[in-house]
Design a protein around this motif. Structure first.
Motif, mmCIF file in Angstrom:
data_model
loop_
_atom_site.group_PDB
_atom_site.id
_atom_site.type_symbol
_atom_site.label_atom_id
_atom_site.label_comp_id
_atom_site.label_asym_id
_atom_site.label_seq_id
_atom_site.Cartn_x
_atom_site.Cartn_y
_atom_site.Cartn_z
ATOM 1 N N VAL A 133 8.392 -73.367 13.191
ATOM 2 C CA VAL A 133 7.577 -74.582 13.274
ATOM 3 C C VAL A 133 6.596 -74.554 14.445
ATOM 4 O O VAL A 133 5.997 -75.573 14.773
ATOM 5 N N HIS A 134 6.412 -73.424 15.037
ATOM 6 C CA HIS A 134 5.569 -73.304 16.228
ATOM 7 C C HIS A 134 4.183 -73.907 16.031
ATOM 8 O O HIS A 134 3.676 -74.607 16.897
ATOM 9 N N LYS A 135 3.549 -73.632 14.875
ATOM 10 C CA LYS A 135 2.177 -74.114 14.687
ATOM 11 C C LYS A 135 2.117 -75.637 14.686
ATOM 12 O O LYS A 135 1.137 -76.212 15.135
ATOM 13 N N SER A 151 4.220 -57.268 8.816
ATOM 14 C CA SER A 151 3.158 -58.152 9.295
ATOM 15 C C SER A 151 2.759 -59.207 8.267
ATOM 16 O O SER A 151 2.489 -60.350 8.633
ATOM 17 N N GLY A 152 2.733 -58.852 6.985
ATOM 18 C CA GLY A 152 2.345 -59.840 5.973
ATOM 19 C C GLY A 152 3.331 -60.991 5.885
ATOM 20 O O GLY A 152 2.930 -62.161 5.883
ATOM 21 N N ALA A 153 4.613 -60.660 5.818
ATOM 22 C CA ALA A 153 5.637 -61.712 5.742
ATOM 23 C C ALA A 153 5.675 -62.522 7.028
ATOM 24 O O ALA A 153 5.837 -63.745 6.993
ATOM 25 N N LEU A 211 4.970 -67.567 9.883
ATOM 26 C CA LEU A 211 4.472 -68.275 11.059
ATOM 27 C C LEU A 211 3.355 -69.259 10.723
ATOM 28 O O LEU A 211 3.297 -70.348 11.288
ATOM 29 N N SER A 212 2.488 -68.892 9.797
ATOM 30 C CA SER A 212 1.365 -69.794 9.496
ATOM 31 C C SER A 212 1.733 -70.850 8.468
ATOM 32 O O SER A 212 1.144 -71.926 8.454
ATOM 33 N N GLY A 213 2.725 -70.576 7.635
ATOM 34 C CA GLY A 213 3.125 -71.540 6.613
ATOM 35 C C GLY A 213 4.185 -72.521 7.065
ATOM 36 O O GLY A 213 4.283 -73.622 6.549
ATOM 37 N N ALA A 214 4.976 -72.135 8.040
ATOM 38 C CA ALA A 214 6.069 -72.970 8.554
ATOM 39 C C ALA A 214 6.981 -73.469 7.437
ATOM 40 O O ALA A 214 7.576 -74.536 7.539
ATOM 41 N N ALA A 215 7.087 -72.691 6.366
ATOM 42 C CA ALA A 215 7.956 -73.069 5.247
ATOM 43 C C ALA A 215 9.391 -72.664 5.552
ATOM 44 O O ALA A 215 9.645 -71.693 6.267
ATOM 45 N N GLY A 216 10.323 -73.407 4.987
ATOM 46 C CA GLY A 216 11.732 -73.094 5.165
ATOM 47 C C GLY A 216 12.117 -71.851 4.382
ATOM 48 O O GLY A 216 11.598 -71.597 3.302
ATOM 49 N N VAL A 217 13.019 -71.077 4.948
ATOM 50 C CA VAL A 217 13.525 -69.864 4.313
ATOM 51 C C VAL A 217 15.017 -70.057 4.081
ATOM 52 O O VAL A 217 15.782 -70.193 5.033
ATOM 53 N N ASP A 218 15.427 -70.073 2.811
ATOM 54 C CA ASP A 218 16.848 -70.220 2.496
ATOM 55 C C ASP A 218 17.550 -68.867 2.621
ATOM 56 O O ASP A 218 16.893 -67.833 2.774
#
Length: 148
Positions: free
Chosen positions: A25-27, A47-49, A54-61
Motif C-alpha cells: 500500500v506504499h503508493k 520486475s513485471g510482477a 507496487l503500482s496496483g496495491a491490489a491484494g494477493v491471496d
C-alpha cells in the motif's frame, strides 16, 4: 564471511494462512518501499510482477502468492496458535541439524546468488573446506547414512 554481508545470510520463509492477504500500500501513503523492500521484491517475483504489485496495491491471496513465488506455502490452520505451531514444524525441516552445516549451506547459496560465478565457485570450495572432516561430517560417516 567470504565477502558476504551478515545480513545477506538470513533467509526469510514466507508462509501464509488461509484467508490471509499481502498488499503493498506504499503508493497510497505517498511512498515507495524503503530499506531494500522493492529490490528484494524484484528478485523474488521479477520486475513485471513487482511493478504490478507496487503500482496496483491490489491484494494477493495465498494462491496467487504461491504462483508468484511470493509465498513458499499456505498453512492449513488459520488460527494463530495452530498456524504458529505449523510454521515451526515446517521451518524445522530447514533448521534441524548442525549449525555449522546450516550456516555453510546459507553461505554457499548466498554466494551463488550474489557473487560473480568465478568468485562464487571459489567461495563454495572454501566453505566446503570448513565442513569437510569437521564434527558433523565425521559423525555422519560413522552413522553411514544411505543417500536418498
Amino acid at each position: 564471511m567470504h565477502g558476504l554481508t551478515s545480513a545477506s545470510l538470513f533467509f526469510i520463509d514466507r508462509l501464509m494462512t488461509p484467508g490471509s492477504e499481502i498488499r503493498f500500500v506504499h503508493k497510497h501513503m505517498g511512498l515507495v518501499p524503503g530499506w531494500g523492500g522493492a529490490a528484494r521484491l524484484v528478485r523474488i517475483v521479477g520486475s513485471g510482477a513487482a511493478l504490478r504489485l507496487l503500482s496496483g496495491a491490489a491484494g494477493v491471496d495465498p494462491e496467487k502468492a504461491l504462483r508468484l513465488g511470493l509465498a513458499e506455502e499456505t498453512l492449513s490452520s488459520s488460527d494463530e496458535t495452530g498456524a504458529l505451531e505449523e510454521a515451526r514444524a515446517w521451518l524445522s525441516q530447514y533448521t534441524e541439524g548442525p549449525a555449522s552445516v546450516i550456516r555453510a549451506v546459507k553461505e554457499v547459496v548466498t554466494a551463488g546468488r550474489e557473487l560473480p560465478v568465478e568468485t562464487a565457485l571459489r567461495t563454495e570450495k572454501d566453505i566446503f573446506g570448513t565442513v569437510w572432516g569437521g564434527p558433523a561430517n565425521l559423525q555422519a560417516l560413522v552413522r553411514r547414512p544411505k543417500h536418498k
